[in-house]
Design a protein around this motif. Structure first.
Motif, short mmCIF file in Angstrom:
data_model
loop_
_atom_site.label_atom_id
_atom_site.label_comp_id
_atom_site.label_asym_id
_atom_site.label_seq_id
_atom_site.Cartn_x
_atom_site.Cartn_y
_atom_site.Cartn_z
N ARG A 478 0.84 -1.19 0.00
CA ARG A 478 0.00 0.00 0.00
C ARG A 478 0.88 1.24 0.00
N GLY A 480 -0.03 5.31 0.18
CA GLY A 480 -1.10 6.31 0.23
C GLY A 480 -2.44 5.63 0.19
N LEU A 481 -3.30 6.05 -0.72
CA LEU A 481 -4.62 5.45 -0.87
C LEU A 481 -4.62 4.28 -1.84
N ALA A 482 -3.51 4.07 -2.52
CA ALA A 482 -3.43 3.00 -3.52
C ALA A 482 -2.95 1.70 -2.89
N GLN A 483 -3.55 0.62 -3.31
CA GLN A 483 -3.15 -0.70 -2.83
C GLN A 483 -3.16 -1.68 -3.99
#
Length: 691
Positions: A478, A480-483
């Motif tokens: 992960r 930030g907001l990205a996974q």
């Protein structure tokens, strides 16, 4: 050549009839008796024949292994004399073998070295010198080696290697001087008498170089490596308007993608399969437009394939959310590079040679010692340049320690393989007789190997796969907001780095943070991933349902083998043991700069700083600032810079980015590109006209 009075002892001890400088051989390892049989003297590591330990063996053309050494008996005229031919482990896989001393060899029509007493031979003497031998009317005639210690044998040159330090183990796979991958004990050595002694200094004088009598080749721009990194830099120079006569390239391949193409083929990516690269990553096109996707679509239209063309364009428009990410075919990329190489005059700039050493000069330039067989009258030379670019790529192929130890002990190079070495024979055997394969690694190469096995199963092969993973992966990395997405413990990402690392916000973030934070970001953004291809995901899912593919979470604790199978004792809390027929290691390449003798020597000589990843510290222009020599500038690109301000350093686009950054740093020393001159240069590229 060594003559042994019978009986004669073999081992490391100085009083043995045949002394082997092999750390895995006992002081008195074996004895050769009057009958020509070799007998083990209860040595620690024993004697091995065809993968099995034996106590006695009559030496014949079939070699027997002692430690890291292979022995073979040849007969000369005298009944009381024996000639022991010694070769390095694993030579059956090589076109040119690395031989241990002493050995008697000749060149077969296939280009392989074979042991024989007929015709022209090369004798590697115990004095560690190669001589050319001819058997003429019952007498031996010798030809001494040249000053480099090289002896011509047909279309090959043989030489004894003297490495200052052992930088790899015998079964490591290193890229040798001709670009081939081979098992060998020592990487590039310092040649006998070359580079000249003055290269022991950190700075060499021009007058001293001239006094050596060696050919001196001067060039305003010098690219070392001759691979894709060099190609991207030279292509950028030519696009900017630097003349072909001002650029020299030193490498060992006829084409800049030769090594890369071999790795692709070995890892089961033939020319019709697609690379893990996007449409705009074009080593042949400085501007990236039109990319490979648009070119492929146009080709499909010309072939009257409108639906295929529309599908390609849809991928470019809708990727990655609505369509699978577009990637180009390997063969299309190589053909495009061939075309651009012809346009810029690559072959005219290329000098075939082996890079030995790099030193600063006393006139603000760099001297590069190069051994070359391109011209018989000039087998070695010194290259001088004020602007140097080095892109040497990966030093070799990595084996995990347990597999390496097994190959060292058994010399089994057919059942335990690395995915990057030539192992097509393994797939042929799997199709013919079936078997169980243990696969290690879960990156892009592991996916391609699994695809190849699936294709063999569809063709009738009775094959099972045990995928050995260290630990489960239920949740992807992960940032930030990205996974990242995970399925069946495989982690997916279109490319080896997020696309924003090339020229977007992630590139800017990485360049602005402190080294410790940079290390954290590189870990989160990179790691082991594979492409999110529906066909690959379906192969795994179908294999799990059908039972021919299973995942085991463990590490190998003990590893052994016999003529029938391989046995693995696993460490996973269950005392689990599994048997298999083959192991394919897809865990990657060696990237350490210490495994590359040229770079390791530079770091040692000039105390070059290393970044947080242990690679070369470069500035934003990919310059080795610590190697600056007055007005002389030295740039590097590729995997040796990973850990600095830029992440995808070994990608196509990353190599082009490094090239553009270095040219920007050179300022007025390179003709600038304005909007108009860039458009004119692009138009010439489109029309395949020389820059």
């Amino acid at each position: 050549m060594t003559r042994i009075a019978l009986p004669g002892h073999i081992g490391r001890a100085a009083d043995c009839a045949l002394v082997l400088a092999d750390p895995e051989v006992s002081a008195q390892h074996a004895v050769l008796d009057e009958t020509g049989a070799i007998n083990d003297l209860e040595s620690a590591n024993g004697m091995w024949l065809a993968g099995e330990r034996v106590s006695t063996h009559a030496l014949t053309e079939e070699p027997i292994h002692l430690g890291q050494t292979s022995l073979q008996l040849l007969m000369l005229a005298s009944e009381q004399s024996q000639v022991i031919a010694i070769r390095s482990a694993g030579q059956v896989h090589q076109r040119r073998q690395v031989l241990r001393l002493p050995a008697v060899v000749s060149l077969a029509s296939t280009g392989e070295l074979k042991t024989t007493l007929q015709g022209t031979m090369a004798v590697l003497s115990t004095g560690e010198q190669i001589q050319l031998l001819r058997w003429v009317s019952g007498a031996l005639e010798y030809t001494e080696p040249d000053p480099d210690g090289l002896v011509p044998l047909g279309s090959h040159y043989l030489k004894v290697s003297h490495a200052r330090d052992v930088v790899s183990l015998p079964t490591d796979l290193a890229f040798d001087v001709d670009g081939e991958i081979r098992p060998q004990q020592n990487l590039t050595p310092r040649a006998q008498g070359f580079p000249p002694p003055l290269f022991a200094n950190s700075q060499v004088s021009i007058s001293a170089l001239q006094e050596t009598g060696l050919p001196i080749i001067e060039s305003p721009f010098l690219a070392l490596g001759g691979g894709l990194g060099s190609f991207c830099w030279v292509d950028a120079l030519r696009v900017h308007g630097v003349s072909r006569d001002s650029i020299t390239v030193v490498g060992f391949e006829d084409t800049p993608y030769a090594r890369y193409a071999r790795l692709c083929r070995n890892s089961q990516i033939p020319d019709h399969e697609r690379l893990r690269s996007n449409s705009e990553s074009c080593p042949d096109n400085y501007w990236g437009f039109p990319g490979y996707g648009m070119r492929e679509s146009w080709t499909q239209l010309k072939r009257a394939q409108p639906f295929a063309a529309a599908g390609t364009l849809w991928k470019l428009i809708a990727e990655p959310d609505r369509a699978a990410t577009y990637t180009p075919r390997a063969g299309d990329v190589f053909a495009s590079i061939d075309k651009e190489a012809k346009r810029i005059g690559w072959s005219e700039m290329l000098h075939t040679g082996r890079i030995r050493s790099i030193r600063k000069t006393d006139d603000e330039r760099y001297a590069v010692a190069v051994s070359s067989r391109a011209a018989p009258e000039a087998p070695r030379a010194i290259y001088l340049t004020p602007i140097l670019h080095t892109a040497l790529g990966y030093p070799g192929v990595q084996f995990l320690a347990d597999l390496r130890a097994y190959r060292e002990q058994t010399h089994d190079f057919t059942r335990v393989v690395n995915a990057y070495e030539d192992h097509n024979a393994l797939y042929e055997r799997l199709l013919a007789v079936g078997g169980t394969v243990v696969l290690r690694g879960r990156g892009i190469v592991a996916s391609r190997v699994l695809q190849r096995i699936h294709e063999l199963r569809q063709a009738g092969g009775k094959i099972a796969v045990i995928h050995l993973m260290r630990s489960p992966n239920e949740r992807g990395s992960r940032a930030g907001l990205a996974q990242r997405r995970v399925q069946n413990h495989w982690e997916f990402q279109p490319f080896n780095w997020p696309e924003a690392c090339w020229g977007g916000d992630l590139r800017a973030v990485l360049a602005s943070v402190a080294p410790a934070k940079r290390q954290e970001l590189l870990r989160d953004w990179g790691g082991t991933t594979t492409a999110d291809r529906p066909d690959w995901r379906n192969i795994v899912s179908e294999g799990l349902r059908s039972g021919w593919y299973q995942i085991v979470f463990a590490t190998i604790e003990q590893f052994s083998g016999n003529a029938d199978s391989l046995s693995l004792s696993l460490s996973n809390g269950k005392n689990q043991n599994i048997s298999c027929d083959y192991i394919i290691d897809a865990t990657g390449l060696i990237s350490s700069i210490h495994a590359n003798p040229v770079l390791a020597d530079l770091v040692e000589t000039y105390a070059l700083p290393l970044n947080i990843q242990g690679r070369l510290e470069v500035d934003s222009s990919f310059e080795l600032s610590a190697l600056r020599n007055g007005s002389g500038r030295a740039f590097v690109s590729g995997i040796c810079t990973l850990g600095s301000h830029y992440a995808p350093v070994d990608s196509f686009l990353g190599l082009q980015y490094a090239a553009a950054a270095s040219l920007d740093a050179l300022g007025s020393r390179v003709p600038p590109l304005s909007m108009l001159t860039s458009m004119a240069a692009w138009w010439r590229w489109l029309r395949a006209e020389a820059p």
